[in-house]
Scaffold this motif. Structure first.
Motif, PDB file in Angstrom:
ATOM      1  N   ASP A 189       0.491   7.332  -6.260  1.00 18.08           N
ATOM      2  CA  ASP A 189      -0.295   8.497  -5.837  1.00 18.08           C
ATOM      3  C   ASP A 189       0.561   9.756  -5.674  1.00 18.08           C
ATOM      4  OD1 ASP A 189      -2.397   6.713  -5.767  1.00 18.08           O
ATOM      5  OD2 ASP A 189      -2.340   6.453  -3.582  1.00 18.08           O
TER       6      ASP A 189
ATOM      7  N   GLU B  55      -4.632   5.806  14.229  1.00 19.72           N
ATOM      8  CA  GLU B  55      -3.877   6.847  13.524  1.00 19.72           C
ATOM      9  C   GLU B  55      -2.963   7.596  14.493  1.00 19.72           C
ATOM     10  OE1 GLU B  55      -4.979  10.851  10.962  1.00 19.72           O
ATOM     11  OE2 GLU B  55      -6.446   9.220  11.053  1.00 19.72           O
TER      12      GLU B  55
ATOM     13  N   TYR C 138       1.052   4.409  -2.496  1.00 22.33           N
ATOM     14  CA  TYR C 138       0.938   5.738  -1.886  1.00 22.33           C
ATOM     15  C   TYR C 138       2.050   6.661  -2.388  1.00 22.33           C
ATOM     16  CZ  TYR C 138       1.261   9.079   2.078  1.00 22.33           C
ATOM     17  OH  TYR C 138       1.337  10.195   2.874  1.00 22.33           O
TER      18      TYR C 138
ATOM     19  N   ARG D  36      -0.378  12.333   7.204  1.00 20.38           N
ATOM     20  CA  ARG D  36      -1.050  11.640   6.098  1.00 20.38           C
ATOM     21  C   ARG D  36      -0.635  10.165   6.060  1.00 20.38           C
ATOM     22  NH1 ARG D  36      -1.324  14.006   0.127  1.00 20.38           N
ATOM     23  NH2 ARG D  36      -3.117  15.018   1.037  1.00 20.38           N
TER      24      ARG D  36
ATOM     25  N   GLU E  26      -5.579   2.976   8.237  1.00 17.19           N
ATOM     26  CA  GLU E  26      -6.663   2.396   7.429  1.00 17.19           C
ATOM     27  C   GLU E  26      -6.250   1.036   6.858  1.00 17.19           C
ATOM     28  OE1 GLU E  26      -7.327   5.464   4.536  1.00 17.19           O
ATOM     29  OE2 GLU E  26      -8.450   6.728   5.947  1.00 17.19           O
ATOM     30  N   GLU E  27      -5.023   0.951   6.361  1.00 20.15           N
ATOM     31  CA  GLU E  27      -4.564  -0.292   5.732  1.00 20.15           C
ATOM     32  C   GLU E  27      -4.350  -1.400   6.763  1.00 20.15           C
ATOM     33  OE1 GLU E  27      -3.639  -2.645   2.358  1.00 20.15           O
ATOM     34  OE2 GLU E  27      -4.770  -0.797   2.680  1.00 20.15           O
TER      35      GLU E  27
ATOM     36  N   ARG F 177       0.834  -1.216   0.000  1.00 16.59           N
ATOM     37  CA  ARG F 177       0.000   0.000   0.000  1.00 16.59           C
ATOM     38  C   ARG F 177       0.862   1.257   0.000  1.00 16.59           C
ATOM     39  NH1 ARG F 177      -2.080   3.803  -1.237  1.00 16.59           N
ATOM     40  NH2 ARG F 177      -3.849   4.875  -0.301  1.00 16.59           N
ATOM     41  N   LEU F 178       1.949   1.245   0.781  1.00 16.64           N
ATOM     42  CA  LEU F 178       2.810   2.428   0.837  1.00 16.64           C
ATOM     43  C   LEU F 178       3.571   2.634  -0.468  1.00 16.64           C
ATOM     44  CD1 LEU F 178       4.131   2.432   4.512  1.00 16.64           C
ATOM     45  CD2 LEU F 178       2.149   3.601   3.514  1.00 16.64           C
TER      46      LEU F 178
ATOM     47  N   HIS G 289       2.440  10.758  -3.045  1.00 14.65           N
ATOM     48  CA  HIS G 289       2.498  11.379  -1.718  1.00 14.65           C
ATOM     49  C   HIS G 289       3.879  11.176  -1.093  1.00 14.65           C
ATOM     50  CE1 HIS G 289      -1.749  12.157  -1.830  1.00 14.65           C
ATOM     51  NE2 HIS G 289      -2.002  10.877  -2.056  1.00 14.65           N
TER      52      HIS G 289
ATOM     53  N   LYS H 110      -2.478   8.223   8.712  1.00 13.19           N
ATOM     54  CA  LYS H 110      -3.879   7.985   8.337  1.00 13.19           C
ATOM     55  C   LYS H 110      -3.981   6.807   7.372  1.00 13.19           C
ATOM     56  CE  LYS H 110      -7.889  10.466   6.344  1.00 13.19           C
ATOM     57  NZ  LYS H 110      -8.537   9.284   5.923  1.00 13.19           N
ATOM     58  N   VAL H 111      -3.172   6.823   6.328  1.00  8.07           N
ATOM     59  CA  VAL H 111      -3.198   5.740   5.326  1.00  8.07           C
ATOM     60  C   VAL H 111      -2.792   4.419   5.963  1.00  8.07           C
ATOM     61  CG1 VAL H 111      -2.080   4.912   3.215  1.00  8.07           C
ATOM     62  CG2 VAL H 111      -2.868   7.274   3.367  1.00  8.07           C
TER      63      VAL H 111
END
Length: 166
Positions: free
Chosen positions: A33, A70, A29, A42, A49-50, A25-26, A35, A45-46
């Motif tokens: 994405d 978080e 990210y 941020r 969630e993951e 996921r990172l 980021h 947060k990601v």
């Protein structure tokens, strides 16, 4: 380095399935994405969630520990926990002559570049299969403080691997 520390911590806390999922996921990210990994609020947060999604999706692959919030992740990212282990892992890679990725280290000693042809991997795994035993364990297990039970659980269960092969 904070994201590396987080992945290591998640692996020790929730198991390899969750840490590898978070790593994937990172990568999206950051590389897709766009980021920044140093945007800690941020990132927290990601990551929260993951981790929550992965723990709920694979309850048999995790340790039973509740997902980090978080806020807990942000506090971890702003701390120093795991820094020494990551520095030791980087030193070990440097000693092995690993200066780029992808690189596979098999049995803690045999290195194969990620761009190697499949026959290189087949030859190595056939040798291991013929011996019937691994000569050496994971190279970073002790450096990163990963427990034996985390290694034994692995990152993928046999059902999933069987479905992929079919």
């Amino acid at each position: 380095m904070a994201s590396h520390r987080l992945i290591q911590h998640v692996g020790k806390t929730y198991g390899l399935r969750v840490s590898e999922g978070l790593y994937d996921r990172l990568n999206v990210y950051y590389f897709v994405d766009g980021h920044a990994l140093n945007d800690r609020p941020r990132l927290a947060k990601v990551a929260a969630e993951e981790i929550k999604r992965l723990v709920e999706e694979h309850p048999n692959q995790s340790t039973g520990t509740a997902p980090m919030s978080e806020g807990e992740i942000l506090k971890f990212l702003n701390g120093k926990q795991g820094r020494r282990e990551i520095m030791e892992a980087l030193h070990a890679l440097d000693q092995l002559g690993v200066h780029g990725i992808p690189k596979f280290i098999i049995e803690g000693r045999t290195m194969v570049d990620g761009a190697a042809k499949s026959d290189a991997f087949v030859r190595i795994f056939r040798e291991i299969e013929k011996r019937g035993v691994l000569l050496h364990g994971p190279i970073f297990k002790d450096i990163l403080g990963i427990d034996d039970d985390v290694i034994q659980r692995g990152s993928h269960d046999a059902t999933i691997l069987g479905n992929i092969a079919a």
